[in-house]
Design an enzyme around this catalytic site. Structure first.
Site, PDB file in Angstrom:
ATOM      1  N   PRO A   1       0.820  -1.201   0.000  1.00  0.00           N
ATOM      2  CA  PRO A   1       0.000   0.000   0.000  1.00  0.00           C
ATOM      3  C   PRO A   1       0.858   1.258   0.000  1.00  0.00           C
ATOM      4  CG  PRO A   1      -0.307  -1.304   2.022  1.00  0.00           C
ATOM      5  CD  PRO A   1       0.820  -1.922   1.267  1.00  0.00           C
ATOM      6  N   ASP A   2       0.340   2.283  -0.642  1.00  0.00           N
ATOM      7  CA  ASP A   2       0.963   3.596  -0.577  1.00  0.00           C
ATOM      8  C   ASP A   2       0.982   4.001   0.898  1.00  0.00           C
ATOM      9  OD1 ASP A   2       1.627   6.258  -0.687  1.00  0.00           O
ATOM     10  OD2 ASP A   2       0.304   6.711  -2.372  1.00  0.00           O
ATOM     11  N   PHE A   3       2.187   4.285   1.413  1.00  0.00           N
ATOM     12  CA  PHE A   3       2.281   4.659   2.835  1.00  0.00           C
ATOM     13  C   PHE A   3       1.297   5.756   3.205  1.00  0.00           C
ATOM     14  CE2 PHE A   3       7.022   3.473   3.021  1.00  0.00           C
ATOM     15  CZ  PHE A   3       6.673   2.176   3.292  1.00  0.00           C
ATOM     16  N   ARG A   4       1.157   6.685   2.262  1.00  0.00           N
ATOM     17  CA  ARG A   4       0.345   7.851   2.569  1.00  0.00           C
ATOM     18  C   ARG A   4      -1.112   7.642   2.198  1.00  0.00           C
ATOM     19  NH1 ARG A   4       5.363   9.330   1.291  1.00  0.00           N
ATOM     20  NH2 ARG A   4       6.381  10.723   2.742  1.00  0.00           N
TER      21      ARG A   4
ATOM     22  N   ASN B   1      10.503   4.794  -4.253  1.00  0.00           N
ATOM     23  CA  ASN B   1      10.056   3.709  -3.380  1.00  0.00           C
ATOM     24  C   ASN B   1      11.215   3.107  -2.601  1.00  0.00           C
ATOM     25  OD1 ASN B   1       7.594   4.154  -4.548  1.00  0.00           O
ATOM     26  ND2 ASN B   1       7.806   2.517  -6.049  1.00  0.00           N
TER      27      ASN B   1
ATOM     28  N   ASP C   1      10.931  -0.067  -1.396  1.00  0.00           N
ATOM     29  CA  ASP C   1      10.592  -1.494  -1.295  1.00  0.00           C
ATOM     30  C   ASP C   1      11.542  -2.423  -2.057  1.00  0.00           C
ATOM     31  OD1 ASP C   1       9.752  -1.271  -4.019  1.00  0.00           O
ATOM     32  OD2 ASP C   1       7.730  -0.716  -3.367  1.00  0.00           O
TER      33      ASP C   1
ATOM     34  N   HIS D   1      14.996   8.156  -2.291  1.00  0.00           N
ATOM     35  CA  HIS D   1      14.687   8.110  -0.858  1.00  0.00           C
ATOM     36  C   HIS D   1      15.403   6.947  -0.180  1.00  0.00           C
ATOM     37  CE1 HIS D   1      10.717  10.458  -1.761  1.00  0.00           C
ATOM     38  NE2 HIS D   1      11.776  11.232  -1.767  1.00  0.00           N
TER      39      HIS D   1
ATOM     40  N   SER E   1       2.378  10.899  -8.287  1.00  0.00           N
ATOM     41  CA  SER E   1       1.612  12.133  -8.491  1.00  0.00           C
ATOM     42  C   SER E   1       2.571  13.324  -8.555  1.00  0.00           C
ATOM     43  CB  SER E   1       0.608  12.319  -7.360  1.00  0.00           C
ATOM     44  OG  SER E   1       1.301  12.378  -6.129  1.00  0.00           O
TER      45      SER E   1
END
Ligand code: ZN
Length: 250
Positions: free
Chosen positions: A37-40, A108, A110, A125, A196
């Site tokens: 899932p998107d963390f945010r 990401n 991940d 990141h 986005s």
């Protein structure tokens, strides 16, 4: 302001065929189809497990007490352990192995691009792929980190130092931004996938592109329309399955 242009899989396949140095810039949207899932987003770990990202990824908080970060990490590595890269991750790795794509720049953490076989991955990141002892700078590979996280509340080096994954925390500089900007500037086609472009530095990178830019994302994207910029509001895997079919027919 110019009108926002779109492009279909055929148009995108044609751009890829014409290009020599494709670069992909990827965000959370490429991994949501893998089950991360998107963390945010509404299903993100920040929300479902009540993690406070400001605390979990804050570098001074980590230095005071790394335990909350490792609590999050234990959960997160559990999620990604059995997660397979998506079709789109593999599509990008395949283009790289054919000499068409020069780099993946990702927001990401991940490591799914590496898992899919991509080699030149620039994680702005950072990610869990490598970790370092904060005292002696010894490097630890991902499998060692996974094992240590299972065995101790806070992984420690044999020298006694705390080990920290090479993730960019709040209060730390983003990684390899110059390298990311230069591969984007040298690209003749930039694919912006599942982002986005809301979070720095991702928003700044497409501005460095001198060739065409194809943005594929569900929902709005913070990039103004411009000649040579194409916007597709579609499911990434559906879109790139069509693109790959067209590429293999070409
Ligand atoms: Zn050490």
């Amino acid at each position: 302001m110019p009108h926002q242009q779109t492009i279909d899989p055929k148009g995108c396949a044609d751009l890829i065929l014409r290009s020599k140095r494709v670069v992909a810039l990827t965000g959370a949207g490429i991994s949501t189809a893998a089950g991360i899932p998107d963390f945010r987003g509404p299903q993100g770990l920040y929300v479902t497990r009540r993690y406070d990202p400001e605390a979990v990824f804050d570098i001074s908080a980590f230095r005071r007490d790394p335990a909350p970060f490792y609590e999050f990490t234990r959960d997160f590595l559990g999620v990604i352990h059995d997660t397979e890269p998506t079709f789109t991750h593999r599509f990008l790795a395949e283009r790289e192995s054919r000499g068409k794509l020069t780099a993946v720049v990702t927001q990401n953490i991940d490591s799914l691009h590496q898992k899919a076989g991509s080699e030149n991955v620039i994680s702005v990141h950072g990610d869990y792929w490598t970790s370092h002892c904060q005292a002696c700078r010894r490097e630890f590979a991902f499998p060692q980190m996974e094992e240590m996280v299972r065995e101790a509340p806070v992984p420690q080096c044999s020298c006694g130092g705390v080990i920290k994954p090479d993730i960019v925390f709040f209060g730390e500089a983003v990684h390899d931004l110059d390298r990311a900007a230069s591969v984007v500037a040298a690209s003749d086609l930039l694919l912006v996938l599942g982002s986005s472009l809301a979070v720095y530095p991702a928003a700044f990178l497409p501005e460095q592109a001198s060739g065409d830019v194809v943005v594929v994302n569900k929902g709005d994207v913070g990039l103004p329309p411009q000649e040579g910029r194409y916007f597709v509001d579609a499911d990434l895997d559906d879109f790139f399955r069509d693109v790959e079919r067209l590429l293999t027919q070409a």
